[in-house]
Design a protein around this motif. Sequence first.
Motif, PDB file in Angstrom:
ATOM      1  N   ALA A  98       0.833  -1.208   0.000  1.00 29.54           N
ATOM      2  CA  ALA A  98       0.000   0.000   0.000  1.00 29.54           C
ATOM      3  C   ALA A  98       0.866   1.255   0.000  1.00 29.54           C
ATOM      4  O   ALA A  98       0.540   2.263  -0.648  1.00 29.54           O
ATOM      5  CB  ALA A  98      -0.935  -0.006   1.205  1.00 29.54           C
ATOM      6  N   HIS A  99       1.989   1.202   0.706  1.00 30.92           N
ATOM      7  CA  HIS A  99       2.924   2.329   0.757  1.00 30.92           C
ATOM      8  C   HIS A  99       3.492   2.606  -0.643  1.00 30.92           C
ATOM      9  O   HIS A  99       3.610   3.760  -1.062  1.00 30.92           O
ATOM     10  CB  HIS A  99       4.032   1.984   1.762  1.00 30.92           C
ATOM     11  CG  HIS A  99       5.150   2.970   1.860  1.00 30.92           C
ATOM     12  ND1 HIS A  99       5.271   3.854   2.917  1.00 30.92           N
ATOM     13  CD2 HIS A  99       6.206   3.218   1.052  1.00 30.92           C
ATOM     14  CE1 HIS A  99       6.355   4.602   2.738  1.00 30.92           C
ATOM     15  NE2 HIS A  99       6.949   4.231   1.616  1.00 30.92           N
ATOM     16  N   GLU A 100       3.837   1.558  -1.371  1.00 25.50           N
ATOM     17  CA  GLU A 100       4.366   1.773  -2.730  1.00 25.50           C
ATOM     18  C   GLU A 100       3.280   2.295  -3.672  1.00 25.50           C
ATOM     19  O   GLU A 100       3.541   3.150  -4.512  1.00 25.50           O
ATOM     20  CB  GLU A 100       5.003   0.495  -3.277  1.00 25.50           C
ATOM     21  CG  GLU A 100       6.278   0.079  -2.554  1.00 25.50           C
ATOM     22  CD  GLU A 100       7.344   1.183  -2.480  1.00 25.50           C
ATOM     23  OE1 GLU A 100       7.511   1.933  -3.461  1.00 25.50           O
ATOM     24  OE2 GLU A 100       7.986   1.307  -1.412  1.00 25.50           O
ATOM     25  N   ALA A 102       0.955   4.186  -2.766  1.00 27.13           N
ATOM     26  CA  ALA A 102       0.870   5.598  -2.395  1.00 27.13           C
ATOM     27  C   ALA A 102       1.902   6.412  -3.156  1.00 27.13           C
ATOM     28  O   ALA A 102       1.590   7.472  -3.723  1.00 27.13           O
ATOM     29  CB  ALA A 102       1.081   5.759  -0.893  1.00 27.13           C
ATOM     30  N   HIS A 103       3.141   5.938  -3.189  1.00 26.73           N
ATOM     31  CA  HIS A 103       4.164   6.666  -3.957  1.00 26.73           C
ATOM     32  C   HIS A 103       3.726   6.812  -5.411  1.00 26.73           C
ATOM     33  O   HIS A 103       3.882   7.856  -6.023  1.00 26.73           O
ATOM     34  CB  HIS A 103       5.499   5.914  -3.907  1.00 26.73           C
ATOM     35  CG  HIS A 103       6.265   6.122  -2.632  1.00 26.73           C
ATOM     36  ND1 HIS A 103       6.450   7.347  -2.042  1.00 26.73           N
ATOM     37  CD2 HIS A 103       6.942   5.242  -1.845  1.00 26.73           C
ATOM     38  CE1 HIS A 103       7.183   7.226  -0.949  1.00 26.73           C
ATOM     39  NE2 HIS A 103       7.496   5.944  -0.794  1.00 26.73           N
ATOM     40  N   TRP A 104       3.199   5.715  -5.963  1.00 28.54           N
ATOM     41  CA  TRP A 104       2.776   5.777  -7.361  1.00 28.54           C
ATOM     42  C   TRP A 104       1.662   6.820  -7.540  1.00 28.54           C
ATOM     43  O   TRP A 104       1.680   7.612  -8.476  1.00 28.54           O
ATOM     44  CB  TRP A 104       2.310   4.393  -7.841  1.00 28.54           C
ATOM     45  CG  TRP A 104       1.963   4.430  -9.297  1.00 28.54           C
ATOM     46  CD1 TRP A 104       2.820   4.293 -10.354  1.00 28.54           C
ATOM     47  CD2 TRP A 104       0.672   4.673  -9.859  1.00 28.54           C
ATOM     48  NE1 TRP A 104       2.141   4.436 -11.542  1.00 28.54           N
ATOM     49  CE2 TRP A 104       0.823   4.674 -11.262  1.00 28.54           C
ATOM     50  CE3 TRP A 104      -0.595   4.895  -9.308  1.00 28.54           C
ATOM     51  CZ2 TRP A 104      -0.246   4.880 -12.128  1.00 28.54           C
ATOM     52  CZ3 TRP A 104      -1.663   5.111 -10.171  1.00 28.54           C
ATOM     53  CH2 TRP A 104      -1.488   5.084 -11.565  1.00 28.54           C
ATOM     54  N   SER A 127       8.162  12.687   1.386  1.00 26.67           N
ATOM     55  CA  SER A 127       7.527  11.572   0.677  1.00 26.67           C
ATOM     56  C   SER A 127       7.187  10.395   1.586  1.00 26.67           C
ATOM     57  O   SER A 127       6.135   9.773   1.421  1.00 26.67           O
ATOM     58  CB  SER A 127       8.421  11.103  -0.474  1.00 26.67           C
ATOM     59  OG  SER A 127       9.695  10.691   0.001  1.00 26.67           O
ATOM     60  N   GLU A 128       8.054  10.072   2.537  1.00 27.11           N
ATOM     61  CA  GLU A 128       7.787   8.867   3.342  1.00 27.11           C
ATOM     62  C   GLU A 128       6.591   9.036   4.293  1.00 27.11           C
ATOM     63  O   GLU A 128       5.713   8.171   4.315  1.00 27.11           O
ATOM     64  CB  GLU A 128       9.049   8.430   4.086  1.00 27.11           C
ATOM     65  CG  GLU A 128      10.123   7.863   3.170  1.00 27.11           C
ATOM     66  CD  GLU A 128       9.584   6.778   2.247  1.00 27.11           C
ATOM     67  OE1 GLU A 128       9.307   5.672   2.736  1.00 27.11           O
ATOM     68  OE2 GLU A 128       9.405   7.041   1.051  1.00 27.11           O
ATOM     69  N   PRO A 129       6.529  10.122   5.088  1.00 27.92           N
ATOM     70  CA  PRO A 129       5.334  10.296   5.923  1.00 27.92           C
ATOM     71  C   PRO A 129       4.046  10.399   5.093  1.00 27.92           C
ATOM     72  O   PRO A 129       3.010   9.845   5.480  1.00 27.92           O
ATOM     73  CB  PRO A 129       5.599  11.609   6.672  1.00 27.92           C
ATOM     74  CG  PRO A 129       7.075  11.772   6.654  1.00 27.92           C
ATOM     75  CD  PRO A 129       7.551  11.137   5.375  1.00 27.92           C
TER      76      PRO A 129
HETATM   77 ZN   LIG Z   1       8.621   4.853   0.648  1.00 32.49          ZN
END
Ligand SMILES: [Zn+2]
Length: 180
Positions: A98-100, A102-104, A127-129
């Motif tokens: 899900a985190h990846e 989100a980046h996309w 980007s991480e938070p």
């Molecule tokens: Zn990340």
Amino acid sequence: MSGQNFIVPARSWDNIEQIAQGWRSKFGLDQTPYTPIMDMMERVLDNALNYFTLIPVEASEMGPAEGYTDPDGTCIMLREDVYRGAWAGEVRDRFTAAHELAHWAIHTKIPLARATAGQEVPAYRLSEPQANQFASELLMPARFFTILDTVHTVMDRHGVGYKAASNRLEYLNRKGKITV
Ligand SMILES: [Zn+2]
């Protein structure tokens, strides 16, 4: 993007919630607490819609990263054990997927500046938070929470780990988003 923080355009957490809930709505998940993250990513967004290619990558080729999303949006890589684990419902691997995603969804095709140590950058510009908040919203929508919830009911209902569930409960309580 893979653990390294980048400075990205500012987003409020409410904006991230709206985007994540928009994604769930498109998938017909408004009444469904459990997010089938790998079905979304591989069967629909990759195979059916060709939005990106999801690629399982051998641990030896991945380095320390569990996932990587190309900033141009063409592919999302998951370490092979994370890919298999996410399909098998492993809670930590589901969050990583899900985190990846989100980046996309919010960090591709935008200007990225590498954040350096010692630089004071607020979380809403990193980007991480942002990706972690998006993943939490996608996996644990506020609408399903009640005052009766415990960390364990959240873990069971949403298929997330202890830390993710307890962070989410703490966040929603702090924001006054658990009303019933
Ligand atoms: Zn990340």
